[in-house]
Motif scaffolding. Structure first.
Motif, mmCIF file in Angstrom:
data_model
loop_
_atom_site.group_PDB
_atom_site.id
_atom_site.type_symbol
_atom_site.label_atom_id
_atom_site.label_comp_id
_atom_site.label_asym_id
_atom_site.label_seq_id
_atom_site.Cartn_x
_atom_site.Cartn_y
_atom_site.Cartn_z
ATOM 1 N N TRP A 89 -11.860 -74.265 -5.738
ATOM 2 C CA TRP A 89 -11.169 -73.600 -4.635
ATOM 3 C C TRP A 89 -11.616 -72.144 -4.548
ATOM 4 C CZ3 TRP A 89 -7.911 -76.893 -1.980
ATOM 5 C CH2 TRP A 89 -7.534 -78.065 -2.655
ATOM 6 N N LYS A 90 -11.527 -71.587 -3.345
ATOM 7 C CA LYS A 90 -11.872 -70.180 -3.143
ATOM 8 C C LYS A 90 -10.881 -69.545 -2.176
ATOM 9 C CE LYS A 90 -15.626 -67.108 -1.591
ATOM 10 N NZ LYS A 90 -15.650 -66.274 -2.819
ATOM 11 N N ILE A 109 -1.083 -77.216 -2.843
ATOM 12 C CA ILE A 109 -2.149 -78.208 -2.919
ATOM 13 C C ILE A 109 -1.515 -79.540 -3.300
ATOM 14 C CG2 ILE A 109 -4.226 -78.915 -4.176
ATOM 15 C CD1 ILE A 109 -4.716 -75.878 -4.672
ATOM 16 N N PHE A 167 -3.947 -79.695 1.467
ATOM 17 C CA PHE A 167 -3.593 -78.351 1.010
ATOM 18 C C PHE A 167 -3.275 -77.486 2.210
ATOM 19 C CE2 PHE A 167 -8.123 -78.125 1.810
ATOM 20 C CZ PHE A 167 -8.317 -76.876 2.377
ATOM 21 N N PHE A 191 -6.810 -70.441 1.287
ATOM 22 C CA PHE A 191 -7.908 -70.799 0.383
ATOM 23 C C PHE A 191 -8.566 -72.066 0.907
ATOM 24 C CE2 PHE A 191 -3.711 -71.635 -1.472
ATOM 25 C CZ PHE A 191 -3.646 -73.010 -1.367
ATOM 26 N N SER A 192 -9.775 -72.338 0.445
ATOM 27 C CA SER A 192 -10.505 -73.522 0.894
ATOM 28 C C SER A 192 -10.990 -74.321 -0.309
ATOM 29 C CB SER A 192 -11.699 -73.120 1.767
ATOM 30 O OG SER A 192 -12.627 -72.348 1.021
ATOM 31 N N ASN A 193 -11.168 -75.619 -0.084
ATOM 32 C CA ASN A 193 -11.686 -76.523 -1.107
ATOM 33 C C ASN A 193 -13.208 -76.581 -0.972
ATOM 34 O OD1 ASN A 193 -11.496 -80.124 -1.697
ATOM 35 N ND2 ASN A 193 -11.886 -78.476 -3.126
ATOM 36 N N ASN A 210 -15.524 -81.033 -4.860
ATOM 37 C CA ASN A 210 -14.832 -81.782 -5.905
ATOM 38 C C ASN A 210 -15.871 -82.352 -6.862
ATOM 39 O OD1 ASN A 210 -12.223 -81.394 -4.818
ATOM 40 N ND2 ASN A 210 -12.545 -83.073 -3.379
#
Length: 388
Positions: A377-378, A348, A86, A90-92, A95
């Motif tokens: 995600w954020k 992404i 991605f 934003f960050s992952n 999962n």
């Protein structure tokens, strides 16, 4: 030490295809690779097995690695994978693993601190939002086509059936809304009405009332000739999109069709009401923005082409509250655009197609793909905001 690879039983080739890593000059398996290395065979054999006859080389011009790569037709050209999963502000966060097939719905019901997800594997999973732990798995007994929530109610569709739960009660025994029109791939609630788009092409309207049987079928909106894939409501109108390439606009008071929008050239996959506009997406690779003209009819005021068919649209605000559009494509990517300019903010890359998008509180959003993975995600704070 030589690395040995044997053909797995599940892979059967009439003639092995050329190894894409050999074409790029760095296959680590050498002669033990599953796929063909043309250097191991004569030029004539390679041309016969791998490329059309029009690409055949003469004996006077033996094939070289670079020559083979250039002569592969565009339709079979090897594409480099994305270097990063991605890119964007934003960050992952995590999962969530557990589903075995495509994720078809992600919801955060009102009054609940848990995330609900549904899948074609027939299960609905409930996750603790603080720990990411799966706290419950409900087997609903069939492929789940759609999952939505309205207030404290959760609705999951199965073939010829919609199951409803009130999360306040925390009871697994659902209320069943039965019909005979196949799978439901889209649902939306508006006031005391629940609209469900069916495999047969009708849009069913269910009315809520307090009592032992709170949902009653009150209308069947007919007009689409193929499967209804998406349904939404806004400003006293109901919109439905179908595999028949049309969007129909309905009056929820008398359930009459007011308009038929015919500009799409492929399946209409998603509908989104944003400000005073209706955004539609299609497998014809376009996003269209519709608005009412002076005559009270809806017309296309903007059309945008994408690189592949569009699967799903979802709008939200970024970390600064600016409107953005999440756009899932058939190429397994999610594009993130600024609205209304459609300037790209990020993307992404997923292993398989993302069919479920969900926005959440606190700058969160969720994606669910064909592997059964739900990604959390954020949005990141922008430098100007973080240092203010």
């Amino acid at each position: 030490m030589a690395i040995t690879r044997l053909y797995p039983p599940s892979i059967k080739f009439k003639s092995p295809p050329v190894c894409k890593f050999w074409l790029m000059g760095h296959c680590k398996y050498g002669p033990n690779c599953w796929f063909l290395h043309p250097e191991d065979q004569s030029p004539a054999t390679v041309i016969k097995e791998v490329t059309p006859s029009s690409l055949a080389a003469t004996e006077k011009e033996p094939l070289k690695k670079d020559t083979i790569k250039k002569k592969i037709p565009p339709m079979v050209e090897i594409k480099e994978p994305l270097k990063e999963p991605f890119s964007g502000p934003f960050s992952n966060l995590t999962n969530l693993q557990g589903h075995k097939k495509d994720v078809t719905g992600i919801i955060l019901p009102m009054g609940s601190v848990e995330l609900y997800t549904a899948s074609c594997d027939g299960t609905m999973r409930i996750w603790n939002c603080h720990t990411g732990e799966c706290v419950a798995v409900w087997n609903l007994g069939g492929e789940i086509g759609c999952l939505i929530s309205e207030g404290t109610w959760v609705f999951a569709s199965l073939p010829n059936l919609i199951k409803a739960w009130n999360v306040v009660d925390r009871k697994e025994e659902p209320i069943c809304l039965k019909h005979s029109l196949g799978q439901v791939y889209a649902m939306v609630a508006d006031g005391d009405l629940l609209f469900s788009g069916t495999q047969e092409g009708s849009v069913l309207a269910w009315r809520f009332s307090f009592g032992a049987n709170p949902f009653k079928l009150v209308a069947s909106l007919k007009g689409h000739s193929k499967v209804v894939l998406c349904v939404t409501t806004s400003a006293g109108r109901v919109y439905s999109g179908s595999m028949d390439h049309t969007v129909r606009v309905w009056d929820p008071k008398n359930f009459e069709c007011l308009h038929i929008l015919r500009e799409n050239r492929g399946y209409v996959t998603s509908l989104l009401c944003w400000q005073s506009f209706l955004l539609t997406s299609s497998l014809d690779k376009t996003i269209k923005a519709w608005a009412l003209n002076g005559g009270g009819r809806m017309e296309v005021i903007y059309s945008r082409s994408e690189e592949d068919g569009i699967v799903e649209l979802k709008d939200m605000g970024d970390s600064e509250g600016q409107p953005v559009l999440l756009c899932s494509l058939k190429d397994n990517s999610v594009r993130v655009y600024q609205l209304p300019s459609f300037a790209e903010k990020g993307r992404i890359s997923s292993i398989k197609e993302v069919k479920a998008l969900k926005t959440g509180p606190g700058d969160l959003f969720f994606t669910g793909d064909g592997t059964g993975t739900v990604a959390v995600w954020k949005w990141l704070e922008q430098p100007s905001k973080a240092t203010a």
